[in-house]
Design a protein around this motif. Structure first.
Motif, PDB file in Angstrom:
ATOM      1  N   HIS A  13       0.861  -1.182   0.000  1.00 48.23           N
ATOM      2  CA  HIS A  13       0.000   0.000   0.000  1.00 48.23           C
ATOM      3  C   HIS A  13       0.901   1.237   0.000  1.00 48.23           C
ATOM      4  O   HIS A  13       1.813   1.344   0.821  1.00 48.23           O
ATOM      5  CB  HIS A  13      -0.888  -0.020   1.255  1.00 48.23           C
ATOM      6  CG  HIS A  13      -2.006   0.980   1.208  1.00 48.23           C
ATOM      7  ND1 HIS A  13      -1.784   2.329   1.295  1.00 48.23           N
ATOM      8  CD2 HIS A  13      -3.347   0.815   1.071  1.00 48.23           C
ATOM      9  CE1 HIS A  13      -2.952   2.962   1.225  1.00 48.23           C
ATOM     10  NE2 HIS A  13      -3.912   2.062   1.082  1.00 48.23           N
ATOM     11  N   HIS A  14       0.617   2.167  -0.916  1.00 50.84           N
ATOM     12  CA  HIS A  14       1.472   3.350  -1.061  1.00 50.84           C
ATOM     13  C   HIS A  14       1.628   4.126   0.264  1.00 50.84           C
ATOM     14  O   HIS A  14       2.718   4.596   0.601  1.00 50.84           O
ATOM     15  CB  HIS A  14       0.875   4.253  -2.154  1.00 50.84           C
ATOM     16  CG  HIS A  14       1.659   5.481  -2.428  1.00 50.84           C
ATOM     17  ND1 HIS A  14       2.780   5.498  -3.236  1.00 50.84           N
ATOM     18  CD2 HIS A  14       1.505   6.763  -2.002  1.00 50.84           C
ATOM     19  CE1 HIS A  14       3.262   6.721  -3.295  1.00 50.84           C
ATOM     20  NE2 HIS A  14       2.514   7.514  -2.551  1.00 50.84           N
ATOM     21  N   ILE A  15       0.531   4.246   1.003  1.00 51.92           N
ATOM     22  CA  ILE A  15       0.591   5.017   2.261  1.00 51.92           C
ATOM     23  C   ILE A  15       1.409   4.265   3.315  1.00 51.92           C
ATOM     24  O   ILE A  15       2.120   4.874   4.113  1.00 51.92           O
ATOM     25  CB  ILE A  15      -0.832   5.338   2.784  1.00 51.92           C
ATOM     26  CG1 ILE A  15      -1.592   6.182   1.745  1.00 51.92           C
ATOM     27  CG2 ILE A  15      -0.783   6.051   4.134  1.00 51.92           C
ATOM     28  CD1 ILE A  15      -1.001   7.553   1.449  1.00 51.92           C
ATOM     29  N   GLY A  31       3.905   2.609   2.598  1.00 51.41           N
ATOM     30  CA  GLY A  31       5.253   2.987   2.172  1.00 51.41           C
ATOM     31  C   GLY A  31       5.667   4.305   2.815  1.00 51.41           C
ATOM     32  O   GLY A  31       6.751   4.410   3.395  1.00 51.41           O
ATOM     33  N   HIS A  32       4.793   5.320   2.758  1.00 46.63           N
ATOM     34  CA  HIS A  32       5.132   6.622   3.368  1.00 46.63           C
ATOM     35  C   HIS A  32       5.402   6.459   4.872  1.00 46.63           C
ATOM     36  O   HIS A  32       6.247   7.155   5.435  1.00 46.63           O
ATOM     37  CB  HIS A  32       4.016   7.643   3.144  1.00 46.63           C
ATOM     38  CG  HIS A  32       4.077   8.315   1.796  1.00 46.63           C
ATOM     39  ND1 HIS A  32       5.163   9.059   1.377  1.00 46.63           N
ATOM     40  CD2 HIS A  32       3.184   8.368   0.765  1.00 46.63           C
ATOM     41  CE1 HIS A  32       4.939   9.536   0.153  1.00 46.63           C
ATOM     42  NE2 HIS A  32       3.745   9.127  -0.243  1.00 46.63           N
ATOM     43  N   LEU A  33       4.685   5.557   5.530  1.00 42.38           N
ATOM     44  CA  LEU A  33       4.927   5.333   6.971  1.00 42.38           C
ATOM     45  C   LEU A  33       6.330   4.738   7.180  1.00 42.38           C
ATOM     46  O   LEU A  33       7.057   5.138   8.088  1.00 42.38           O
ATOM     47  CB  LEU A  33       3.870   4.398   7.568  1.00 42.38           C
ATOM     48  CG  LEU A  33       2.430   4.912   7.555  1.00 42.38           C
ATOM     49  CD1 LEU A  33       1.463   3.844   8.059  1.00 42.38           C
ATOM     50  CD2 LEU A  33       2.304   6.177   8.415  1.00 42.38           C
ATOM     51  N   ILE A  46       0.899  13.556   4.518  1.00 47.02           N
ATOM     52  CA  ILE A  46       0.454  14.726   3.740  1.00 47.02           C
ATOM     53  C   ILE A  46       1.131  14.705   2.375  1.00 47.02           C
ATOM     54  O   ILE A  46       2.336  14.901   2.266  1.00 47.02           O
ATOM     55  CB  ILE A  46       0.791  16.052   4.488  1.00 47.02           C
ATOM     56  CG1 ILE A  46       1.997  15.859   5.409  1.00 47.02           C
ATOM     57  CG2 ILE A  46      -0.404  16.608   5.217  1.00 47.02           C
ATOM     58  CD1 ILE A  46       2.407  17.095   6.152  1.00 47.02           C
ATOM     59  N   SER A  47       0.300  14.453   1.356  1.00 53.02           N
ATOM     60  CA  SER A  47       0.889  14.358   0.012  1.00 53.02           C
ATOM     61  C   SER A  47      -0.020  15.052  -0.976  1.00 53.02           C
ATOM     62  O   SER A  47      -0.924  15.798  -0.595  1.00 53.02           O
ATOM     63  CB  SER A  47       1.074  12.881  -0.343  1.00 53.02           C
ATOM     64  OG  SER A  47      -0.189  12.290  -0.526  1.00 53.02           O
ATOM     65  N   GLY A  48       0.201  14.789  -2.263  1.00 53.08           N
ATOM     66  CA  GLY A  48      -0.631  15.408  -3.284  1.00 53.08           C
ATOM     67  C   GLY A  48      -2.018  14.780  -3.341  1.00 53.08           C
ATOM     68  O   GLY A  48      -2.968  15.395  -3.808  1.00 53.08           O
ATOM     69  N   THR A  62       8.885  12.794  -0.404  1.00 60.74           N
ATOM     70  CA  THR A  62       8.182  12.686  -1.688  1.00 60.74           C
ATOM     71  C   THR A  62       8.281  11.236  -2.187  1.00 60.74           C
ATOM     72  O   THR A  62       9.063  10.436  -1.658  1.00 60.74           O
ATOM     73  CB  THR A  62       8.806  13.660  -2.711  1.00 60.74           C
ATOM     74  OG1 THR A  62      10.211  13.587  -2.605  1.00 60.74           O
ATOM     75  CG2 THR A  62       8.382  15.094  -2.445  1.00 60.74           C
ATOM     76  N   ASP A  63       7.487  10.939  -3.222  1.00 65.02           N
ATOM     77  CA  ASP A  63       7.391   9.543  -3.661  1.00 65.02           C
ATOM     78  C   ASP A  63       8.744   8.951  -4.052  1.00 65.02           C
ATOM     79  O   ASP A  63       9.524   9.572  -4.765  1.00 65.02           O
ATOM     80  CB  ASP A  63       6.411   9.437  -4.843  1.00 65.02           C
ATOM     81  CG  ASP A  63       4.977   9.567  -4.372  1.00 65.02           C
ATOM     82  OD1 ASP A  63       4.744   9.549  -3.149  1.00 65.02           O
ATOM     83  OD2 ASP A  63       4.086   9.665  -5.232  1.00 65.02           O
ATOM     84  N   ASN A  64       8.972   7.745  -3.565  1.00 63.73           N
ATOM     85  CA  ASN A  64      10.228   7.037  -3.845  1.00 63.73           C
ATOM     86  C   ASN A  64       9.970   5.549  -3.680  1.00 63.73           C
ATOM     87  O   ASN A  64       8.936   5.142  -3.137  1.00 63.73           O
ATOM     88  CB  ASN A  64      11.316   7.523  -2.869  1.00 63.73           C
ATOM     89  CG  ASN A  64      10.988   7.161  -1.432  1.00 63.73           C
ATOM     90  OD1 ASN A  64      11.312   6.076  -0.964  1.00 63.73           O
ATOM     91  ND2 ASN A  64      10.283   8.040  -0.716  1.00 63.73           N
TER      92      ASN A  64
HETATM   93 ZN    ZN Z   1       2.955   9.501  -2.115  1.00 63.86          ZN
END
Ligand code: ZN
Ligand code: KG4
Length: 351
Positions: A122-124, A126-128, A147-149, A318-320
């Motif tokens: 899950h992309h989120i 990933g952010h965690l 907090i993203s786009g 940011t996305d990576n």
């Molecule tokens: Zn993102």
């Protein structure tokens, strides 16, 4: 290895994992072993700025063109062959369906060809996990503000893998508001970027943050919901009421006043939520967490309230794909695997 205890064992898997991220307009691949980033390749598609926003069809075509060279660069940068990988992790949602499918098909092909296990992420989540890459000592329970786009969510991270969304935006995401205001001000250079945040942030450095009183959405409302459409509209009306020359002259003040309003709400609500949930640690992650003013204000508010706050370094906000590899390593380490039927889920829920 047990991941159930509250904070004794960190959820790292020491085997190298290839991560692939193509959910929006970044074509990214990385190799991560535990908390160590061995390579982190990000290709940002800039041509969307010619059209004023991400064009899904164009984004997926660009992913098709770029994904193989980007994956190759990630593997060679890490000095690792496919057969040395512990597994392959790929963002399977949420995101643009055509874009997700490019990453998923690539990951499946690589997994099938190499016999390495595959895991959808899950992309989120990933952010965690970007939080863990930034600070290896980060341990649940903590409160995360993502907090993203596309997202603005307060998430209670009870354990790695166990998340409760306790608040989100009712309308625009915080990053989306930065992007739209940059567009209204006409400060996004065509052919360069669609990301308004860094441009607004730079412009704001020279501006007066008290020049204009833009609304702080839902500031006095109970609960942990956000709203950014009001401030966006307020900036729009402000601009419409001025001549073009005045707007150019006031650009920096508008940027600074807008940024201050968004930052105030994000900081206040997050500190309130941490207090209500009795959490003493906060992670800010996602593209907007790269914002300098937000980082400063959050540190100040956290000090005053006696809570700890951490941010991944800007390149991991940011996305990576490093964050996807790290989250995938956690799931693979627990024995989870995705089958060959792994599919894109554009509206995937964080459970
Ligand atoms: Zn993102
Ligand atoms: O996490 P991310 O790369 O992609 C999504 O998952 O959406 O976040 C991109 C968003 C964009 O809206 C961009 O304008 C915003 O993050 N952003 C920033 C900054 N850097 C990126 N917003 C405010 N200040 C920044 N320095």
């Amino acid at each position: 290895m047990s991941f159930n205890s509250r904070d004794s064992v960190q959820p790292v898997w020491d085997r190298p994992v290839l991560g692939i991220e193509t959910s929006c307009d970044e074509t990214a691949a990385a190799v991560v072993a535990g908390n160590r980033i061995l390579s982190n390749v990000i290709f940002s598609q800039t041509e969307h700025s010619l059209y004023g926003g991400v064009v899904p069809e164009l984004a997926s075509r660009n992913h098709v063109r770029k994904i193989v060279p980007v994956v190759r660069e990630a593997l060679s940068g890490a000095g690792i062959g496919l057969d040395e990988l512990g597994g392959i992790a790929v963002t399977s949602g949420p995101g643009l369906v055509g874009c997700l499918l490019v990453g998923i098909s690539t990951a499946k092909g690589l997994a099938l060809g190499s016999g390495r296990p595959l895991i959808g992420v899950h992309h989120i989540e990933g952010h965690l996990f970007a939080g863990l890459l930034g600070d290896a000592s980060l341990r649940p329970p903590f409160l995360a503000l993502v907090i993203s786009g596309g997202h603005t969510q307060l998430i209670h991270v009870r354990r790695w893998g166990l998340y409760e969304v306790c608040g989100e935006t009712r309308d625009d995401a915080a990053g989306e508001a930065f992007d739209k205001v940059a567009k209204m001000l006409g400060v996004l250079k065509k052919g360069e970027t669609t990301m308004g945040g860094p441009v607004i942030s730079r412009l704001a450095e020279a501006g007066d943050d008290r020049a204009f009183a833009f609304p702080r959405g839902l500031r006095h409302q109970d609960g942990f919901e956000f709203s950014f459409s009001g401030i966006k509209t307020s900036v729009l009306y402000h601009i419409k009421g001025r001549s073009e020359a005045d707007v150019v002259e006031e650009q920096a003040d508008i940027a600074a006043s807008f940024q201050a309003a968004v930052v105030d709400v994000l900081v206040e609500k997050t500190i309130q939520a941490a207090g209500a949930l009795e959490l003493s640690r906060i992670l800010l992650t996602g593209g907007v967490a790269a914002n300098r003013r937000l980082r400063e204000e959050m540190h100040r508010a956290a000090r005053e309230s006696g809570v700890e706050v951490c941010f991944p370094p800007p390149v991991l906000c940011t996305d990576n794909a490093a964050m996807i590899a790290c989250a995938g390593g956690f799931r693979l380490g627990r024995g989870e695997r995705s089958g060959r039927d792994l599919d894109a889920d554009p509206r995937m829920k964080l459970t």
